[in-house]
Design a protein around this motif. Structure first.
Motif: not given
Length: 351
Positions: A193, A199, A231-232, A228, A201-203
């Motif tokens: 990303t 926005t 979250e991931e 990141v 990046q989130a997608q």
């Protein structure tokens, strides 16, 4: 179109196992060790994050696994076993056969990773022509299907477009489509990303998560972004000066770090910062790789450094259930409070 991931009953869910990986770079001043004794495992359907500051060896580790080291760099030791085969022992022909169905990689700069003189359809279809003997028409149909899966609008028309005709976010989606075209067992995402707005990046991360679940890939995510990782990722390897200094599940490492560097990174997150207040940071800078000190690689920036840290390099050892750290004082670090009085809140604040 795309074939589903084959279902099997392996004795373990480990897709990639890296053990004792060493990477050297030849410089005018001599050979420099830029990755030292790195070990980790990436598991099917999960994401392993390699986390650390720029220059800590994350991308070099990934390039070594993928066989994409520059001519001045070479693997000096260790193994990287993918599906029972050591990637480091493969010849170029074997490497090319693995690239695609075995291993895919997403680079951080989509514009330079894509060839500007070929259409997107040609580049996406290449994998099917090489590995599956698809005709030009079949390859184009597969390319359109891939573009649709990664969210490219009007793929039937845009399959004939060139890279410069897409936005940064769309180009990154195309790179991801290329990487997962043949349903690889392992996907390496190197700062996927970078240079994208929040926005987008989130997608992109949502797309990677979706594809990982659908294809049950193991994902190695390279990043310096704590949010990141929180979250991931399922597991994390924290790297410093070419070494893994802490590893374990994200929940455990972020809630109860057992290495001073990890603790410093987490405390640098401004969870309760007020206007006008100073922000916490780790003093100093990482050492030059040509001047790695004897003993602990983190000693010059560590508040706990003592004589033993300067004399003896700590080994990566178990510090808790499923958690390891390379620190002589790991238990002392674990017992100390992290961040703003409550270590358990750090991961939630990062999210």
């Amino acid at each position: 179109m795309l074939e589903p991931t084959a279902q099997s009953d392996p004795p373990t869910d480990t897709v990639l196992e890296v053990t004792g990986l060493d990477v050297d770079i030849r410089t005018p001043q001599g050979t420099v060790r830029v990755v030292s004794q790195v070990s980790f495992a990436a598991r099917r359907g999960q994401t392993l994050a390699l986390l650390g500051e720029s220059g800590c060896g994350k991308s070099m580790t990934a390039k070594a696994i993928a066989g994409l080291l520059d001519p001045v760099a070479s693997v000096a030791g260790g193994t990287a076993v993918l599906d029972g085969q050591d990637l480091n022992q493969m010849n170029p022909k074997q490497r090319r056969a693995v690239a695609g169905p075995g291993l895919g990689i997403v680079f951080q700069d989509a514009l330079t990773a894509l060839n500007p003189v070929y259409t997107i359809g040609t580049q996406l279809g290449e994998a099917f022509r090489i590995h599956r003997g698809a005709s030009k028409k079949q390859a184009k149909a597969e390319a359109i299907d891939l573009m649709r899966r990664v969210g490219i609008p009007e793929p039937e028309t845009r399959v004939n477009s060139y890279p410069h005709q897409f936005s940064g976010g769309m180009r990154q989606r195309i790179l991801i489509a290329m990487a997962v075209a043949l349903s690889p067992q392992l996907l390496i995402a190197d700062e996927p990303t970078t240079a994208l707005d929040v926005t987008v990046q989130a997608q992109i991360m949502l797309l990677l998560r979706k594809l990982r679940t659908e294809q049950q890939m193991a994902v190695v995510l390279i990043t310096h972004d704590l949010a990141v990782v929180a979250e991931e990722a399922d597991e994390v390897c924290v790297m410093y000066a070419g070494n893994v200094v802490e590893q374990g599940s994200v929940d455990k490492v972020f809630s109860h770090p057992t290495h001073p560097y990890t603790k410093g990174l987490l405390e640098s997150v401004p969870t309760d910062a007020q206007r006008g207040e100073g922000l916490s940071s780790i003093p100093g800078s990482p050492p030059e790789l040509t001047k790695i000190p004897a003993g602990c690689v983190y000693q010059d920036r560590c508040p706990l450094a003592s004589a033993i840290c300067r004399q003896e390099r700590p080994l990566l050892r178990d510090t808790a259930d499923g958690q390891r750290a390379a620190c002589h004082f790991a238990e002392k670090v674990s017992a100390a409070k992290t961040g703003n009085d409550d270590a358990n809140n750090v991961k939630e604040e990062i999210r």
